[in-house]
Design an enzyme around this catalytic site. Sequence first.
Site, short mmCIF file in Angstrom:
data_model
loop_
_atom_site.label_atom_id
_atom_site.label_comp_id
_atom_site.label_asym_id
_atom_site.label_seq_id
_atom_site.Cartn_x
_atom_site.Cartn_y
_atom_site.Cartn_z
N ASP A 1 0.83 -1.23 0.00
CA ASP A 1 0.00 0.00 0.00
C ASP A 1 0.85 1.26 0.00
O ASP A 1 0.32 2.36 0.15
CB ASP A 1 -0.90 0.00 1.24
CG ASP A 1 -0.08 -0.02 2.55
OD1 ASP A 1 -0.70 -0.17 3.61
OD2 ASP A 1 1.15 0.13 2.48
N HIS B 1 -9.95 3.79 13.49
CA HIS B 1 -9.62 4.53 12.25
C HIS B 1 -10.52 4.07 11.12
O HIS B 1 -11.04 4.88 10.37
CB HIS B 1 -8.17 4.25 11.87
CG HIS B 1 -7.16 4.92 12.72
ND1 HIS B 1 -7.25 6.24 13.09
CD2 HIS B 1 -6.03 4.45 13.30
CE1 HIS B 1 -6.19 6.56 13.85
NE2 HIS B 1 -5.43 5.49 13.99
N HIS C 1 -6.59 10.29 15.38
CA HIS C 1 -5.91 10.22 16.67
C HIS C 1 -6.41 11.34 17.58
O HIS C 1 -6.77 12.41 17.12
CB HIS C 1 -4.41 10.34 16.49
CG HIS C 1 -3.81 9.08 15.96
ND1 HIS C 1 -2.69 9.05 15.17
CD2 HIS C 1 -4.17 7.78 16.12
CE1 HIS C 1 -2.38 7.81 14.84
NE2 HIS C 1 -3.28 7.01 15.41
N HIS D 1 -7.96 -0.18 18.25
CA HIS D 1 -7.52 1.16 17.85
C HIS D 1 -7.64 1.31 16.33
O HIS D 1 -8.23 2.29 15.83
CB HIS D 1 -6.07 1.37 18.29
CG HIS D 1 -5.45 2.65 17.83
ND1 HIS D 1 -5.35 3.77 18.61
CD2 HIS D 1 -4.90 2.99 16.63
CE1 HIS D 1 -4.79 4.76 17.93
NE2 HIS D 1 -4.48 4.30 16.72
N GLU D 2 -7.11 0.34 15.57
CA GLU D 2 -7.11 0.46 14.11
C GLU D 2 -8.54 0.45 13.57
O GLU D 2 -8.87 1.17 12.62
CB GLU D 2 -6.29 -0.66 13.48
CG GLU D 2 -4.82 -0.65 13.88
CD GLU D 2 -4.14 0.70 13.65
OE1 GLU D 2 -3.22 1.03 14.41
OE2 GLU D 2 -4.55 1.43 12.72
N HIS E 1 -4.10 -2.93 8.55
CA HIS E 1 -2.91 -3.75 8.32
C HIS E 1 -2.09 -3.84 9.61
O HIS E 1 -1.92 -2.83 10.30
CB HIS E 1 -2.06 -3.15 7.21
CG HIS E 1 -2.79 -3.03 5.91
ND1 HIS E 1 -2.30 -2.30 4.85
CD2 HIS E 1 -3.97 -3.57 5.48
CE1 HIS E 1 -3.14 -2.38 3.83
NE2 HIS E 1 -4.18 -3.13 4.20
#
Lengths: 87, 608
Positions: free
Chosen positions: B71, B299, B305, B295-296, B97
């Site tokens: 990516d 997003h 954040h 956490h990811e 990822h």
Amino acid sequence: GPRRHQPTYVVFPGELRTSLTDTQLAEEYLYRYGYIKVAEFRNDNQSLSQALRTLQKRLSLPETGELDSTTLEAMRAPRCGVPDVGG
Amino acid sequence: FQTFEGDLRWHHRNITYWIQNYSEDLPRDVIDDAFARAFAVWSAVTPLTFTRVNGLEADIVIQFGVQEHGDGYPFDGKDGLLAHAFPPGRGIQGDAHFDDDELWTLGKGVVVPTRFGNAGGASCHFPFSFDGRSYSACTTDGRSDDLLWCSTTADFDSDRLFGFCPSERLYTEHGNADGEPCVFPFTFEGRSYSACTTDGRSDGYRWCATTASYDQDKLYGFCPTRVDSTVNGGNSAGEQCVFPFVFLGKEYSSCTREGRSDGRLWCATTSDFDRDKKWGFCPDQGYSLFLVAAHEFGHALGLDHTSVPEALMYPMYRYTEEPPLHEDDVKGIQHLYGGRPNPEPQPPTTTPATKPTAPPVVCTTGPPTVRPSERPTAGPTGPPSVSPTGPPSVSPTGPPTAGPSAAPTASLDPSEDVCNVYIFDAIAEIGNRLHLFKDGRYWQFSGGQRRRVQGPFLIRDTWPALPHKLDSAFEEPLTKKIFFFSGRQVWVYTGASVLGPRRLDKLGLAPEVAQVTGALPLGGGKALLFSRQNFWRFDVKTQKVDSRSPSPVDQMFPGVPLNMHDIFQYRDKAYFCQDRFYWRVNTRNEVNQVDEVGYVTFDILQCP
């Protein structure tokens, strides 16, 4: 009694990071997480200090604008790869 | 909190996700469960649901990769950058990822499920002590058959609980040999191999033949990963430590910090670092896949954040055992999706929506029958598949076909069936129902005409202050106070309010009382507290044991075993448990006679 031997430090193959200076580490970190854009960076203390101040504010660290130990410790901490500034 | 520019969010509620591949650091079911729980963190406070699918059409594609993984945002080896994700949208947007140069755990060290032995598949406990030595990896010490084993508790010498570690000499995974162990040496393309190899494969997976000649029989399996001694990072990620190894002329037979200024443990992956310069980092606590994933996924749902250090969306990793969501996170996600429309979720009547947090545990059948020095019987595993020489049609990285879904479904997970638990941590009659506690979960059982089992529920959902492992519990019938014991600590719940943890010496128990193994409420605000072969009279009002020295159990309850692990009262009778059996004592007639002996699961729980 036995004397503590002086520790010998070696550079392990494949491990670049330890060979960066603190400033190099800081510049790489500020760039990677969006605090400075390459085009904006003038490689002078003022822009580094400004970027550091932005980082310190963003990470709720003491805002000194200096590359102090607290900031360096934060830069070495494991973290998420999404940039802090600029999405 | 922050969101991404333009308040990027999903415009539908039922979000789908696909686990495209797996890290070898954790058993697959533990990875599945970690991701499912990470999604549940967000679905608990929003109208969103998360359903697992199989394919690129998923909203959120989850992938493990190293360095440049396709990516344009390369990972950076061990530590530093752990994972990243993209905000909601089409294509790569919304994907998450994870850097597979990290050691993925549940935050407290490697997770090594065991097989056979007498611990029912429980994971290794590192470090563990055996014969006075401390081990932080599986070992063949103490065995003559060279099989790797570990203790599933901190102290094998006293607990004697063990299991065998993943090893190709015990079993293989997938392939086409029904999980048979490797045969060494074996021949492949005319060459002899006396260890697993990646030869013949392009995906780097280690395999072996399960007969002496792969050329002739074409039978093979993949070698289980030995996460306890696999290195991360360095220049030989994925390889094993080789002990002993030589470094600066000195020999090392375990991981060392020598030569490093950062204090991290490393080892060589050949016998001579001075000559070969091959090395990697030894397993450490690792990073909690659950926390990083939560956490990811924040997003992936549209949160950026935050500057609140205690919040989940703060960029730095911080291990916690508390529920990870902070009020800042909740405000942020509800700004994007609103709150959860339903009333507070009720405890499930049949099965919980969330999966267990630990690998399935099947308990032992009585005292350890297999000692480290005896050979286990092998068991079949893994679906048949393709030969290693052609491209695998179903590769070991292929996802399992079934997985957790957002809607509660009838659970197929054997560890959720109370009848599969042989040794309970604690059993207590609370509110006229028998509560059976095991590994952070509990079941409610009502006997009589209609046998009814509810659960498992998570202990922390009902009694948040309690630890994962309990020793005993009892409800005082008068005050309805519920006493929970674990180690040298006690908690007293009165409804939802809790007093504790407090140390046992607050109850007047001497320091050498290591735990309370059981309790019998006597009514009138009195109870008996048991620890090993002794018991004390306990006053619930003053919450003190009477100052006289303890009484021996067999004095008052002749005929019960002495090494009990639980004592509880149920329907006015006292039950003394040893292993999976109970001795029932009728305390009514003051003679305290044993009037029945049986199995906890078959005779109390009426399991089939």
